[in-house]
Write an enzyme that holds these catalytic residues in place. Structure first.
Site, mmCIF file in Angstrom:
data_model
loop_
_atom_site.group_PDB
_atom_site.id
_atom_site.type_symbol
_atom_site.label_atom_id
_atom_site.label_comp_id
_atom_site.label_asym_id
_atom_site.label_seq_id
_atom_site.Cartn_x
_atom_site.Cartn_y
_atom_site.Cartn_z
ATOM 1 N N ASP A 173 0.818 -1.203 0.000
ATOM 2 C CA ASP A 173 0.000 0.000 0.000
ATOM 3 C C ASP A 173 0.857 1.262 0.000
ATOM 4 O O ASP A 173 2.088 1.211 -0.023
ATOM 5 C CB ASP A 173 -0.921 -0.004 1.231
ATOM 6 C CG ASP A 173 -1.948 -1.113 1.180
ATOM 7 O OD1 ASP A 173 -2.306 -1.529 0.064
ATOM 8 O OD2 ASP A 173 -2.373 -1.578 2.254
ATOM 9 N N TYR A 227 6.561 -10.103 6.542
ATOM 10 C CA TYR A 227 6.551 -8.645 6.678
ATOM 11 C C TYR A 227 7.185 -8.281 8.009
ATOM 12 O O TYR A 227 7.126 -9.043 8.985
ATOM 13 C CB TYR A 227 5.131 -8.094 6.639
ATOM 14 C CG TYR A 227 4.504 -8.003 5.267
ATOM 15 C CD1 TYR A 227 4.520 -6.801 4.557
ATOM 16 C CD2 TYR A 227 3.884 -9.102 4.679
ATOM 17 C CE1 TYR A 227 3.934 -6.708 3.302
ATOM 18 C CE2 TYR A 227 3.304 -9.016 3.424
ATOM 19 C CZ TYR A 227 3.330 -7.813 2.740
ATOM 20 O OH TYR A 227 2.760 -7.725 1.498
#
Length: 459
Positions: A173, A227
């Site tokens: 994002d 992540y």
């Protein structure tokens, strides 16, 4: 004209009187009876293609690959001439061809391409995510544009990346960085990393290119994604203490953080940790393999800590909401039972941590490597040889951007006016708040409920 007709008659046989008008563009074969203009030779015979030529008298025709002018100079031609036009075009003196003509020839030649996996890293600061979005500044736009400038792809592939089978392993994002992003696509065999990096900004780097199988897809072939989330340790400041950048986390707080993170491991319904996902939607079930907290470190005068999570796949804002609820639990704004309750069908409003510290660390291809990595043709997609390059890039671009933005924007600064918004509450107005309404007047969570448009919920 007579010389042209005599030469043609020697090559292909009889020539009809209406040759110029009737036989324009015909396919002729040696020995073919040309008295009937509708007669076509067998495709198995040697063919001579007649097209418009430079004949001044009637603008008759030329025979490819040799012209009528060249043919008329040949003496004692047999009735059947071995004109080998199926194999090669005439030899051309390269020194007499202009640069533009050479460039055109190169462009139309078929370039052999292979399916490859490309490893890249980037800092997401200033970009509206990874996925290409017309009119927006994205990582993919920079990457595809650089390959076009390097003459590795065509204009058609630039406009429609599906032509080169382009696919990203994970969508990131707005503001999210990547240390080891992988894309799959078809590139010329001799494509070089340096050619692409030459046209890329410094905060986007291609590290390596490896040949893969024809059916390789960087997204569907992926087993898991890892992540990391980097945040200042003063985010975990106890409620009774004043928030300060000089805060240093204690071993007891770190243990509380790690215990809370372990609750997420396993398969759970994460519908409350994303947007536009119904509780009974099967796609809301996600498998978290591990969730851990590394040792704190100093970056400037601020102490930071990195949370690492590995899972098969993630939904939009899922990791940021997981981090948000962990901070709420450690700070005493809610209890660990809230996390378990969030997996039920009840709708809960969970705070979203800022996207600044989120980084795609690694994309895993264990099954692919086990099946094809040792076949002697394809390379293992593990990328360990680039670990030093990744570390240097993170220290030069990713970590400084997080620190700089933290200092300038105070992403985790205290926002007293959002006290009650930071409380994790049920979406049903008739139910009571899940956390104590008498929570301290300082809440470290940053409410960032704005959804970046144009991005898929899959990470």
């Amino acid at each position: 004209m007579d010389a042209c007709l005599r030469t043609l008659q020697q090559i292909v046989g009889k020539v009809p009187p209406d040759f110029c008008a009737g036989m324009r563009g015909s396919i002729l074969g040696p020995g073919t009876d040309l008295s009937d203009c509708q007669t076509l030779p067998s495709p198995l015979t040697r063919r001579v293609l007649i097209t418009t030529c430079e004949c001044e008298e009637c603008q008759a025709f030329t025979i490819r690959p040799s012209s009528f002018r060249a043919m008329s100079e040949i003496t004692a031609l047999d009735p059947v001439v071995n004109v080998d036009i199926d194999k090669k075009r005439p030899l051309v003196d390269e020194s007499q061809i202009g640069e533009e003509a050479k460039r055109t020839r190169v462009e139309i030649e078929r370039v052999k391409k292979r399916k490859v996996a490309m490893l890249l890293c980037y800092s997401g600061q200033g970009y509206l995510g990874m996925q290409r979005n017309p009119g927006m500044q994205t990582i993919e736009e920079e990457l595809i544009n650089s390959m076009l400038k390097a003459d590795l792809i065509s204009e058609e592939a630039f406009t429609t990346p599906q032509q080169m089978q382009f696919q990203r392993a994970a969508r990131t994002d707005k503001g999210v960085s990547a240390a080891r992003q992988v894309v799959s696509l078809k590139l010329p065999e001799k494509a070089k990393v340096e050619e692409i990096n030459e046209h890329l900004p410094e905060q986007i780097r291609v590290l390596g290119i490896k040949r893969t199988t024809k059916g390789f897809n960087s997204k569907s072939s992926c087993d898991a994604r890892t992540y990391s989330y980097m945040l200042p340790t003063f985010s975990f400041t106890p409620p009774e203490q004043e928030i300060s950048e000089a805060f240093r986390v204690t071993p007891e707080i770190l243990e509380e953080v790690r215990t809370t993170l372990k609750i997420f491991e396993g398969t759970h319904n994460f519908h409350n940790f994303t947007s536009r996902k119904k509780p009974l939607d099967p796609s809301a079930n996600r498998y978290i393999m591990s969730f851990c907290c590394e040792e704190p470190f100093l970056c400037g005068d601020i102490e930071f800590v990195v949370l690492k999570v590995k899972g098969q796949s993630f939904m939009l804002h899922q990791i940021r909401k997981m981090v948000g609820v962990v901070i709420a639990v450690v700070r005493g704004l809610t209890t660990k039972e809230t996390i378990i309750r969030a997996w039920n069908t009840d709708r809960l409003d969970i705070p979203v941590a800022p996207g600044l510290g989120l980084v795609l660390e690694e994309v895993h291809y264990d099954r692919y490597n086990q099946k094809f990595g040792q076949d002697g043709i394809h390379e293992v997609l593990s990328w360990q040889e680039f670990d030093k390059d990744v570390k240097d890039f993170k220290e030069k671009f990713i970590h400084p951007s997080i620190l700089e933005t933290e200092i300038q924007e105070k992403s985790y600064d205290i926002r007293e006016q959002h006290l009650h918004q930071n409380s994790i509450q049920s979406a049903d107005a008739d139910t009571t708040a899940l956390c104590n309404s008498t929570a301290p007047d300082s809440a470290i969570l940053c409410i960032d409920q704005v959804t970046e448009s144009g991005h898929s919920p899959e990470l």
